[in-house]
Each structure stands twice: as C-alpha cells, then as structure tokens.
Design a protein around this motif. Structure first.
Motif, mmCIF file in Angstrom:
data_model
loop_
_atom_site.group_PDB
_atom_site.id
_atom_site.type_symbol
_atom_site.label_atom_id
_atom_site.label_comp_id
_atom_site.label_asym_id
_atom_site.label_seq_id
_atom_site.Cartn_x
_atom_site.Cartn_y
_atom_site.Cartn_z
ATOM 1 N N ALA A 67 0.827 -1.208 0.000
ATOM 2 C CA ALA A 67 0.000 0.000 0.000
ATOM 3 C C ALA A 67 0.864 1.262 0.000
ATOM 4 O O ALA A 67 0.592 2.211 -0.740
ATOM 5 N N PHE A 68 1.919 1.252 0.819
ATOM 6 C CA PHE A 68 2.827 2.401 0.888
ATOM 7 C C PHE A 68 3.520 2.610 -0.450
ATOM 8 O O PHE A 68 3.657 3.734 -0.937
ATOM 9 N N GLU B 118 2.438 1.836 -3.434
ATOM 10 C CA GLU B 118 1.504 2.393 -4.415
ATOM 11 C C GLU B 118 1.250 3.875 -4.162
ATOM 12 O O GLU B 118 1.063 4.661 -5.100
ATOM 13 N N LYS B 119 1.256 4.283 -2.896
ATOM 14 C CA LYS B 119 1.089 5.700 -2.580
ATOM 15 C C LYS B 119 2.284 6.505 -3.107
ATOM 16 O O LYS B 119 2.125 7.628 -3.600
ATOM 17 N N THR C 197 -3.687 3.678 -9.120
ATOM 18 C CA THR C 197 -4.901 3.912 -8.330
ATOM 19 C C THR C 197 -5.588 2.577 -8.053
ATOM 20 O O THR C 197 -5.997 2.289 -6.922
ATOM 21 N N ALA D 196 -3.506 0.596 -5.598
ATOM 22 C CA ALA D 196 -3.608 1.149 -4.245
ATOM 23 C C ALA D 196 -4.911 0.718 -3.585
ATOM 24 O O ALA D 196 -4.938 0.366 -2.396
ATOM 25 N N THR E 229 -5.802 0.889 0.327
ATOM 26 C CA THR E 229 -5.785 2.346 0.486
ATOM 27 C C THR E 229 -7.197 2.889 0.307
ATOM 28 O O THR E 229 -7.904 2.496 -0.616
ATOM 29 N N SER E 230 -7.606 3.774 1.190
ATOM 30 C CA SER E 230 -8.967 4.315 1.128
ATOM 31 C C SER E 230 -9.108 5.292 -0.037
ATOM 32 O O SER E 230 -8.119 5.872 -0.512
ATOM 33 N N GLU F 205 -7.813 8.771 0.855
ATOM 34 C CA GLU F 205 -6.366 8.908 0.757
ATOM 35 C C GLU F 205 -5.932 9.082 -0.691
ATOM 36 O O GLU F 205 -5.059 9.899 -0.997
ATOM 37 N N ILE F 206 -6.540 8.312 -1.572
ATOM 38 C CA ILE F 206 -6.189 8.383 -2.990
ATOM 39 C C ILE F 206 -6.544 9.758 -3.554
ATOM 40 O O ILE F 206 -5.765 10.352 -4.309
ATOM 41 N N LEU G 11 -2.391 12.972 5.599
ATOM 42 C CA LEU G 11 -2.028 11.562 5.529
ATOM 43 C C LEU G 11 -1.158 11.182 6.710
ATOM 44 O O LEU G 11 -0.678 12.031 7.462
ATOM 45 N N GLU H 166 4.403 8.306 6.634
ATOM 46 C CA GLU H 166 4.376 8.123 5.189
ATOM 47 C C GLU H 166 4.475 9.454 4.452
ATOM 48 O O GLU H 166 5.057 9.524 3.372
#
Length: 207
Positions: free
Chosen positions: A42-43, A45-46, A65, A68, A73-74, A77-78, A89, A93
């Motif tokens: 997840a990190f 992809e962010k 996207t 993520a 990932t919510s 957040e995206i 955030l 991170e």
C-alpha cells in the motif's frame, strides 16, 4: 472538429535516457526493496501515485490507483494523493510522499537538505528502498506520458506543448535507449571497480 488537449509534464529523449540510466543503476536496489518488506504494498503504491501526480501520466494514474485500492488504500487517501494534499495523511508516510513529489518536481535533483532530512527520518536502508521505487515510477511516467501523447494524436486529443519527435523518441526510442543505458551503466561500474582495485593494489605495502 477542434482537437482537444490534455496536460502533462513535457520530457525529451535526453531526460528519459538520464532517468533510464538512474533506474538501471539502482535496479538491484528496487528488487531488494520488493523483498525485504520495509515498504508495504500500500505504501509503495502511494509513492507511485505521489510521483505520478506531479508528472501527470494518465496510464500510471489508472494502474496505481487500482493497485492502491486493491492494497487497501482508502478512496479519501487516494483523492488527497491525486490532489497533492499530503498534510492529512499518515505522518510517517507523508515524509516519503513529499520527498517523492520533490524528487519528481526537480527531475531527480533533490535539494541536499531535503534528501538528508529524508534519510535521517527513515534510516539509510528504508530511504534507499523508497528512493528505488521513486526512480522506477519516474521512468514509467515519462514513457507512459509520451506513449499516451503519441496515441492521443490519432484520437484528435493532442497533449499541450508536446512535440511528435519527443513522443517518438521516448515511446519507441526506449527499444534503443534502454539497451544503451544498460551498456553504459555496465561500463561505468566495471571501470569504477577496476579503478578501485588498482588503487587498492597501489596502497598495499610490498613485503
């Protein structure tokens, strides 16, 4: 019918080649980063989305996207990532995400102070893992933007400020530029290793 335009950062084959060499030189770091678990999926992809937000690659935006979301990932957040809003955030991170945006914005030439603060926050190994992922997405962004711009020409949707020569030089030129980058990096590493070995021999006392 009037041609539509979309915006993204403009790159040249020369700048693409520069980032290809950076990517090739650090590819082993990227492989290690994928295996050692310092950066979660997840990190990761962010980080990819943070860089993509700066460069404006529509292909990478779509892919990362989706990745993520699949990684947990919510949507909120995206949305913040894609809008460049990192203040709300996770604090740990956000340091990496802001550095990722800074790296992209400076085209791989971050300020020494910013880089030092980044390394101090995460430690050398985790910072190296994060940086390896940033370097990978930079190359993907540049190639994706150029390919998108080239294909969009045939859909009556030109990328603002983009030149056909640059699009072809990057989108299709990768077939030549990537092997050239691999050979260049190999020669540089080999020369450096040989130089270091010779220097060590000169420093070794004769008994």
């Amino acid at each position: 019918m009037e041609a539509q335009e979309f915006k993204a950062r403009i790159f040249t084959p020369a700048s693409f080649y520069k980032h290809l060499k950076i990517f090739v030189a650090s590819f082993s770091d990227f492989r290690k980063a994928r295996k050692n678990g310092n950066v979660s999926k997840a990190f990761s992809e962010k980080i990819m989305l943070a860089v993509t937000e700066v460069n404006g690659c529509r292909y990478c935006n779509y892919v990362h996207t989706k990745n993520a979301i699949d990684a947990g990932t919510s949507e909120d957040e995206i949305k913040m990532l894609l809008n460049g809003e990192l203040g709300e955030l996770d604090n740990d991170e956000s340091v990496a995400l802001m550095f990722a945006q800074h790296y992209a914005d400076t085209e791989g030439n971050p300020d020494k102070e910013t880089y030092s603060a980044f390394v101090e926050h995460y430690g050398e190994q985790k910072a190296a893992d994060i940086l390896a992922m940033i370097k990978v997405i930079m190359v993907a962004n540049i190639h994706g933007i150029s390919l998108d711009a080239f294909v969009s020409r045939f859909k009556n949707q030109k990328m603002k400020g983009s030149k056909l020569g640059n699009e072809l030089g990057i989108a299709l030129g990768v077939l030549v530029l990537l092997p050239a980058a691999i050979i260049k990096v190999w020669f540089e590493k080999t020369f450096k290793n040989n130089t270091n070995e010779n220097q060590n021999k000169l420093k070794t006392p004769i008994i």
